[in-house]
Design a protein around this motif. Sequence first.
Motif, PDB file in Angstrom:
ATOM      1  N   HIS A   1       0.804  -1.210   0.000  1.00 47.63           N
ATOM      2  CA  HIS A   1       0.000   0.000   0.000  1.00 47.63           C
ATOM      3  C   HIS A   1       0.843   1.269   0.000  1.00 47.63           C
ATOM      4  O   HIS A   1       0.419   2.297  -0.507  1.00 47.63           O
ATOM      5  N   LYS A   2       2.020   1.218   0.584  1.00 45.95           N
ATOM      6  CA  LYS A   2       2.871   2.406   0.628  1.00 45.95           C
ATOM      7  C   LYS A   2       3.751   2.480  -0.609  1.00 45.95           C
ATOM      8  O   LYS A   2       4.010   1.486  -1.275  1.00 45.95           O
ATOM      9  N   SER A   3       4.249   3.678  -0.874  1.00 46.94           N
ATOM     10  CA  SER A   3       5.124   3.874  -2.019  1.00 46.94           C
ATOM     11  C   SER A   3       6.536   3.393  -1.689  1.00 46.94           C
ATOM     12  O   SER A   3       6.895   3.216  -0.521  1.00 46.94           O
ATOM     13  N   ARG A   4       7.332   3.197  -2.725  1.00 48.28           N
ATOM     14  CA  ARG A   4       8.718   2.769  -2.545  1.00 48.28           C
ATOM     15  C   ARG A   4       9.486   3.781  -1.710  1.00 48.28           C
ATOM     16  O   ARG A   4      10.236   3.425  -0.804  1.00 48.28           O
TER      17      ARG A   4
ATOM     18  N   HIS B   1      18.165  -4.904 -14.380  1.00 51.75           N
ATOM     19  CA  HIS B   1      18.410  -5.169 -15.800  1.00 51.75           C
ATOM     20  C   HIS B   1      17.519  -6.283 -16.353  1.00 51.75           C
ATOM     21  O   HIS B   1      17.674  -6.690 -17.505  1.00 51.75           O
ATOM     22  N   GLY B   2      16.632  -6.803 -15.503  1.00 46.84           N
ATOM     23  CA  GLY B   2      15.712  -7.840 -15.957  1.00 46.84           C
ATOM     24  C   GLY B   2      16.320  -9.222 -16.072  1.00 46.84           C
ATOM     25  O   GLY B   2      15.738 -10.101 -16.709  1.00 46.84           O
TER      26      GLY B   2
ATOM     27  N   ASP C   1      10.701  -2.745 -11.947  1.00 43.20           N
ATOM     28  CA  ASP C   1       9.945  -1.672 -11.317  1.00 43.20           C
ATOM     29  C   ASP C   1       9.178  -2.157 -10.086  1.00 43.20           C
ATOM     30  O   ASP C   1       8.280  -1.475  -9.597  1.00 43.20           O
ATOM     31  N   ARG C   2       9.534  -3.317  -9.581  1.00 40.19           N
ATOM     32  CA  ARG C   2       8.901  -3.870  -8.380  1.00 40.19           C
ATOM     33  C   ARG C   2       9.999  -4.390  -7.462  1.00 40.19           C
ATOM     34  O   ARG C   2      10.228  -5.593  -7.349  1.00 40.19           O
TER      35      ARG C   2
ATOM     36  N   SER D   1      10.907  -4.043  -1.550  1.00 40.04           N
ATOM     37  CA  SER D   1      11.456  -4.800  -0.426  1.00 40.04           C
ATOM     38  C   SER D   1      12.917  -5.175  -0.659  1.00 40.04           C
ATOM     39  O   SER D   1      13.690  -5.299   0.306  1.00 40.04           O
ATOM     40  N   ILE D   2      13.325  -5.350  -1.913  1.00 40.43           N
ATOM     41  CA  ILE D   2      14.743  -5.602  -2.192  1.00 40.43           C
ATOM     42  C   ILE D   2      15.573  -4.394  -1.770  1.00 40.43           C
ATOM     43  O   ILE D   2      16.630  -4.530  -1.137  1.00 40.43           O
ATOM     44  N   ALA D   3      15.092  -3.208  -2.088  1.00 42.26           N
ATOM     45  CA  ALA D   3      15.825  -1.984  -1.743  1.00 42.26           C
ATOM     46  C   ALA D   3      15.919  -1.791  -0.236  1.00 42.26           C
ATOM     47  O   ALA D   3      16.978  -1.442   0.295  1.00 42.26           O
TER      48      ALA D   3
END
Length: 304
Positions: A119-122, A191-192, A272-273, A276-278
């Motif tokens: 629900h929250k932004s990055r 980089h996908g 673009d998702r 949580s990794i960040a």
Amino acid sequence: MDSDGHADPPADDTARADGSGHRVPEGQAPEEYGDHRGHGEHDEPEHEHRSRWPFIAAIGAASLYGGFAFFIFGAETELVPRPIGIGLAVVGAAALLAGIGGWLNQAFLAPAREGQEPHKSRGSYVSTTMLFLTTDVSTFGGLFIYYFFIRVGTWPAAELPPLLGSLVVINTTLLVTSSITLHYAHEALGHGNRRRFLTLLCATLALGVVFLAGQAYEYYEFIIAEGFSLTSGIFGSAFFGLTGLHGFHVALGIGAIAILCWRALRGYYGPDRDTSIATVSLYWHFVDAVWLFLVVVLYVGASI
């Protein structure tokens, strides 16, 4: 009134329909006027932001640290029964883990199971993580200050065991390498490159587990072979307080990375998702930096 018997609209009425039956003045967007479509749905996420889990985790952390303090105080003075400190620490650890687990479930796991975005932004999650790490500096800082007071007092401590050895070097190499693998895992995600991302992320988890096992083995050597423990004087309390606090942070980080691996295997992440990794990367790099400072100050500094 027209031929059907309906009243004509006022001559100055320039309102238009917004699609829900409401009249919106000409030139004004529906949201400016008050679009009521899905009003309840838009309000609901706001309520989900108010979580009780951080409060529970904070109470648990305070009880955990207080329990250790009571245990050490009771061991040194016998004014407080040591079982009280142990019990308080166990209850605090349980509450802390429950608070962290509940927050992770609410913020990440539940949305992942439902195929939704958090629900929250990055930016909100990253800034909150930075704020947490800033406050966590004070937690480690209190124990480091305690150790520095020991160093400016009577030194060397009588109970000082041999600290530097190959195990410290191996553990440090493992933790630094895990920080590198996590960084490049995040980069591969950007980089996908899904396969490289999964490989490096799982490698980070494995390195963290091996590091924690190495620290547990070090404790075994000190306590069983050397007779050096938390109650072995002021240096013992400083050493096990600092390394134990860091090990606890590593254990929490391992749990978070395990959740990342679970979600990654389900295909949840993409360029673009990566919220949580960040956030977990910031936490893990912080734990790595604290360990390097701890090795220099405690292991190397106490040996010279």
